[in-house]
Design a protein around this motif. Sequence first.
Motif, PDB file in Angstrom:
ATOM      1  N   LEU A 135       0.826  -1.203   0.000  1.00  0.00           N
ATOM      2  CA  LEU A 135       0.000   0.000   0.000  1.00  0.00           C
ATOM      3  C   LEU A 135       0.867   1.264   0.000  1.00  0.00           C
ATOM      4  O   LEU A 135       1.644   1.479   0.937  1.00  0.00           O
ATOM      5  N   PRO A 136       0.749   2.105  -1.023  1.00  0.00           N
ATOM      6  CA  PRO A 136       1.487   3.375  -1.037  1.00  0.00           C
ATOM      7  C   PRO A 136       1.169   4.205   0.199  1.00  0.00           C
ATOM      8  O   PRO A 136       0.026   4.239   0.679  1.00  0.00           O
ATOM      9  N   GLY A 137       2.196   4.848   0.728  1.00  0.00           N
ATOM     10  CA  GLY A 137       2.018   5.655   1.932  1.00  0.00           C
ATOM     11  C   GLY A 137       2.187   4.885   3.221  1.00  0.00           C
ATOM     12  O   GLY A 137       2.099   5.463   4.309  1.00  0.00           O
ATOM     13  N   LYS A 138       2.436   3.575   3.123  1.00  0.00           N
ATOM     14  CA  LYS A 138       2.625   2.751   4.319  1.00  0.00           C
ATOM     15  C   LYS A 138       3.891   1.909   4.172  1.00  0.00           C
ATOM     16  O   LYS A 138       4.192   1.427   3.087  1.00  0.00           O
ATOM     17  N   HIS A 139       4.603   1.740   5.279  1.00  0.00           N
ATOM     18  CA  HIS A 139       5.742   0.832   5.277  1.00  0.00           C
ATOM     19  C   HIS A 139       5.279  -0.581   5.627  1.00  0.00           C
ATOM     20  O   HIS A 139       4.212  -0.774   6.210  1.00  0.00           O
ATOM     21  N   TRP A 140       6.098  -1.550   5.256  1.00  0.00           N
ATOM     22  CA  TRP A 140       5.778  -2.937   5.542  1.00  0.00           C
ATOM     23  C   TRP A 140       7.040  -3.694   5.930  1.00  0.00           C
ATOM     24  O   TRP A 140       8.157  -3.225   5.724  1.00  0.00           O
ATOM     25  N   PHE A 141       6.863  -4.845   6.529  1.00  0.00           N
ATOM     26  CA  PHE A 141       7.988  -5.736   6.809  1.00  0.00           C
ATOM     27  C   PHE A 141       7.529  -7.167   6.575  1.00  0.00           C
ATOM     28  O   PHE A 141       6.335  -7.418   6.318  1.00  0.00           O
ATOM     29  N   SER A 142       8.454  -8.107   6.615  1.00  0.00           N
ATOM     30  CA  SER A 142       8.094  -9.476   6.287  1.00  0.00           C
ATOM     31  C   SER A 142       8.737 -10.470   7.241  1.00  0.00           C
ATOM     32  O   SER A 142       9.800 -10.210   7.810  1.00  0.00           O
ATOM     33  N   TYR A 143       8.074 -11.618   7.386  1.00  0.00           N
ATOM     34  CA  TYR A 143       8.625 -12.770   8.088  1.00  0.00           C
ATOM     35  C   TYR A 143       8.777 -13.904   7.077  1.00  0.00           C
ATOM     36  O   TYR A 143       7.863 -14.165   6.285  1.00  0.00           O
ATOM     37  N   PHE A 144       9.907 -14.573   7.150  1.00  0.00           N
ATOM     38  CA  PHE A 144      10.112 -15.799   6.387  1.00  0.00           C
ATOM     39  C   PHE A 144      10.149 -16.937   7.397  1.00  0.00           C
ATOM     40  O   PHE A 144      11.015 -16.979   8.264  1.00  0.00           O
ATOM     41  N   ARG A 145       9.169 -17.846   7.302  1.00  0.00           N
ATOM     42  CA  ARG A 145       9.038 -18.940   8.258  1.00  0.00           C
ATOM     43  C   ARG A 145       9.425 -20.260   7.611  1.00  0.00           C
ATOM     44  O   ARG A 145       9.065 -20.531   6.462  1.00  0.00           O
ATOM     45  N   LEU A 146      10.124 -21.062   8.384  1.00  0.00           N
ATOM     46  CA  LEU A 146      10.453 -22.422   7.967  1.00  0.00           C
ATOM     47  C   LEU A 146       9.834 -23.376   8.983  1.00  0.00           C
ATOM     48  O   LEU A 146      10.112 -23.278  10.191  1.00  0.00           O
ATOM     49  N   TYR A 147       8.986 -24.270   8.512  1.00  0.00           N
ATOM     50  CA  TYR A 147       8.338 -25.238   9.394  1.00  0.00           C
ATOM     51  C   TYR A 147       9.091 -26.564   9.323  1.00  0.00           C
ATOM     52  O   TYR A 147       9.284 -27.118   8.243  1.00  0.00           O
ATOM     53  N   ALA A 148       9.530 -27.014  10.506  1.00  0.00           N
ATOM     54  CA  ALA A 148      10.429 -28.164  10.612  1.00  0.00           C
ATOM     55  C   ALA A 148      11.710 -27.883   9.818  1.00  0.00           C
ATOM     56  O   ALA A 148      12.032 -28.570   8.849  1.00  0.00           O
ATOM     57  N   PRO A 149      12.469 -26.836  10.236  1.00  0.00           N
ATOM     58  CA  PRO A 149      13.691 -26.478   9.503  1.00  0.00           C
ATOM     59  C   PRO A 149      14.706 -27.609   9.515  1.00  0.00           C
ATOM     60  O   PRO A 149      14.835 -28.335  10.507  1.00  0.00           O
ATOM     61  N   THR A 150      15.417 -27.753   8.420  1.00  0.00           N
ATOM     62  CA  THR A 150      16.395 -28.842   8.295  1.00  0.00           C
ATOM     63  C   THR A 150      17.810 -28.332   8.556  1.00  0.00           C
ATOM     64  O   THR A 150      18.034 -27.141   8.790  1.00  0.00           O
ATOM     65  N   GLU A 151      18.770 -29.252   8.495  1.00  0.00           N
ATOM     66  CA  GLU A 151      20.149 -28.949   8.864  1.00  0.00           C
ATOM     67  C   GLU A 151      20.740 -27.802   8.050  1.00  0.00           C
ATOM     68  O   GLU A 151      21.557 -27.020   8.563  1.00  0.00           O
ATOM     69  N   ALA A 152      20.346 -27.663   6.787  1.00  0.00           N
ATOM     70  CA  ALA A 152      20.902 -26.605   5.940  1.00  0.00           C
ATOM     71  C   ALA A 152      20.589 -25.213   6.464  1.00  0.00           C
ATOM     72  O   ALA A 152      21.323 -24.253   6.183  1.00  0.00           O
ATOM     73  N   TYR A 153      19.514 -25.084   7.243  1.00  0.00           N
ATOM     74  CA  TYR A 153      19.216 -23.793   7.876  1.00  0.00           C
ATOM     75  C   TYR A 153      20.161 -23.561   9.049  1.00  0.00           C
ATOM     76  O   TYR A 153      20.748 -22.485   9.193  1.00  0.00           O
ATOM     77  N   PHE A 154      20.319 -24.576   9.876  1.00  0.00           N
ATOM     78  CA  PHE A 154      21.111 -24.408  11.095  1.00  0.00           C
ATOM     79  C   PHE A 154      22.606 -24.248  10.809  1.00  0.00           C
ATOM     80  O   PHE A 154      23.295 -23.495  11.495  1.00  0.00           O
ATOM     81  N   ASN A 155      23.115 -24.942   9.800  1.00  0.00           N
ATOM     82  CA  ASN A 155      24.543 -24.780   9.487  1.00  0.00           C
ATOM     83  C   ASN A 155      24.801 -23.670   8.474  1.00  0.00           C
ATOM     84  O   ASN A 155      25.941 -23.429   8.081  1.00  0.00           O
ATOM     85  N   LYS A 156      23.714 -23.030   8.059  1.00  0.00           N
ATOM     86  CA  LYS A 156      23.755 -21.829   7.205  1.00  0.00           C
ATOM     87  C   LYS A 156      24.359 -22.083   5.823  1.00  0.00           C
ATOM     88  O   LYS A 156      24.863 -21.167   5.172  1.00  0.00           O
ATOM     89  N   THR A 157      24.271 -23.322   5.355  1.00  0.00           N
ATOM     90  CA  THR A 157      24.740 -23.605   3.991  1.00  0.00           C
ATOM     91  C   THR A 157      23.723 -23.150   2.950  1.00  0.00           C
ATOM     92  O   THR A 157      24.060 -22.994   1.776  1.00  0.00           O
ATOM     93  N   TRP A 158      22.469 -22.954   3.374  1.00  0.00           N
ATOM     94  CA  TRP A 158      21.452 -22.358   2.506  1.00  0.00           C
ATOM     95  C   TRP A 158      21.231 -20.935   2.963  1.00  0.00           C
ATOM     96  O   TRP A 158      21.094 -20.677   4.156  1.00  0.00           O
ATOM     97  N   LYS A 159      21.183 -19.989   2.021  1.00  0.00           N
ATOM     98  CA  LYS A 159      20.985 -18.581   2.359  1.00  0.00           C
ATOM     99  C   LYS A 159      19.797 -18.015   1.599  1.00  0.00           C
ATOM    100  O   LYS A 159      19.558 -18.366   0.435  1.00  0.00           O
ATOM    101  N   LEU A 160      19.093 -17.128   2.260  1.00  0.00           N
ATOM    102  CA  LEU A 160      17.993 -16.406   1.644  1.00  0.00           C
ATOM    103  C   LEU A 160      18.500 -15.055   1.159  1.00  0.00           C
ATOM    104  O   LEU A 160      19.177 -14.337   1.907  1.00  0.00           O
ATOM    105  N   ASP A 161      18.194 -14.702  -0.079  1.00  0.00           N
ATOM    106  CA  ASP A 161      18.614 -13.411  -0.608  1.00  0.00           C
ATOM    107  C   ASP A 161      17.897 -12.274   0.108  1.00  0.00           C
ATOM    108  O   ASP A 161      16.871 -12.475   0.765  1.00  0.00           O
ATOM    109  N   ASP A 162      18.421 -11.059  -0.050  1.00  0.00           N
ATOM    110  CA  ASP A 162      17.746  -9.874   0.473  1.00  0.00           C
ATOM    111  C   ASP A 162      16.607  -9.453  -0.450  1.00  0.00           C
ATOM    112  O   ASP A 162      16.580  -9.798  -1.637  1.00  0.00           O
TER     113      ASP A 162
END
Length: 483
Positions: free
Chosen positions: A451-478
Amino acid sequence: MHGAIRVAGFSLMTMFVSCGVGAQDLDTRIGKIAMEGELPAHESIAKLYAELDFQQATQSYLWALPLVSYAQWQAEFRDKLGARSGDLMVLNSYEDKLGVITANATTPYILGFVDLNETGPLVIELPPGPTAGGVGDFWQRAIIDMGQTGPDKGQGGKYLVLPPGVEPPADAGKYYLAKSETMNVLVGFRVLDPDPAKGTALVEQFKMYPYAKRADPAKTKLLSPGGKAWSGTQPRGLAYWQRLHQIIQKEPVNERDRFYMAMLASLGIEKDKPFNPTEAQHKALEQGALVGELIAKANTFAKRFPGAQYWPDRRWDTVLNIAEPSQRVAYYDQLWERSAWFYEAVTNTKGMVSKTPGLGQTYLGAYTDDKGNWLDGGKHYRLHVGANPPAKQFWSLTVYDTDSRCLIDNPQRKADLSSRQDLKKNTDGSVDLYFGPTAPKGFENNWVQTLPGKHWFSYFRLYAPTEAYFNKTWKLDDITAVK
């Protein structure tokens, strides 16, 4: 000799007069303070007390965020949606969830507030199945998890919630025992089964009733907002303090909070006394709520906690920085981590800070683009999600309004994109998500309207995250701005 003494005495008197108390100003953060020697001049006393009251109000605002948040939510359920103590509210549709701070738009919520002053010990019967939830006290400390991350491990079972100071009954061994430190509690869970029919069946099997009526419990009442507007966002101005005053009348004072209760007392907010602030107290409370919320926004949307930035070269933050649901570490309680989380979100369970691959959930937040600029609802953005996101169950990206911290209330009536949706994928299995006032041609299914005139933010959720999340071998872009 006597003449010499008289001369010396005259010199000492002259020195004392020349070094006597004099008027001067002292430059401070709150302006010039008139001084009389080393003491503040009498005309400065009122200014110093006003500053003290303002500082107390500001700190009390930040301290009370989790308590006021739940009290507001409970009052909205009661006054606008007709829920009584022990009723369950089923939040399923987009409109149902618009009042929840940083709700997950993907799965249904089943929530109920219970006043243990009315029920005494509370029995909860959780059916077996894929659920995630728990019981939390009104400081939003998890009392016990239920479902996949709870002691029943998804197999269901009976839980018994005890009010403060109540001893377990003789048959306590039949239950998973949970001791609350507050009289009011939130009982809630989410259904993780993607089949709506199975989810509905799970909800209808859920039971909650007073332990004293366990021989013949009444059926748990299920309610829905039914299109009625409501808001769990903390109120502003004097309404914040009115809500705080109301809830502290019903709750015991934890030992750790007694100094904050002293601050509130000097501002006209006391347990077992009416709330009638003086003009000076009213001013301090209004200003304290205003500046307190500004500090809360800085503390939340520009976190300075060590290690909050999940990847050093990315703008994604770990949003939940509370080490344990108790909010307690070795030598202090996590006041600022608590204030940040409960300004932007509600509830906390062990499953929400899972460190075990394949269990629970994890949350990352983006408040800026890759250049560090706040996310602007009038601009267009893209987020590239690499192939094979590390989630055993599913992942989701949700967009929130910065002012309310609730789901973005857009004409599209959509706030999330997830692996459960029919998204257009790239040839390598990655996916590009889009955000902006208008949809990009050919990627309408991959787009959330801002919506123009309003700021926003986001959450990225992982349900049952796997090892690649914890060891950070997978990365999410900005999130990046696009023309």
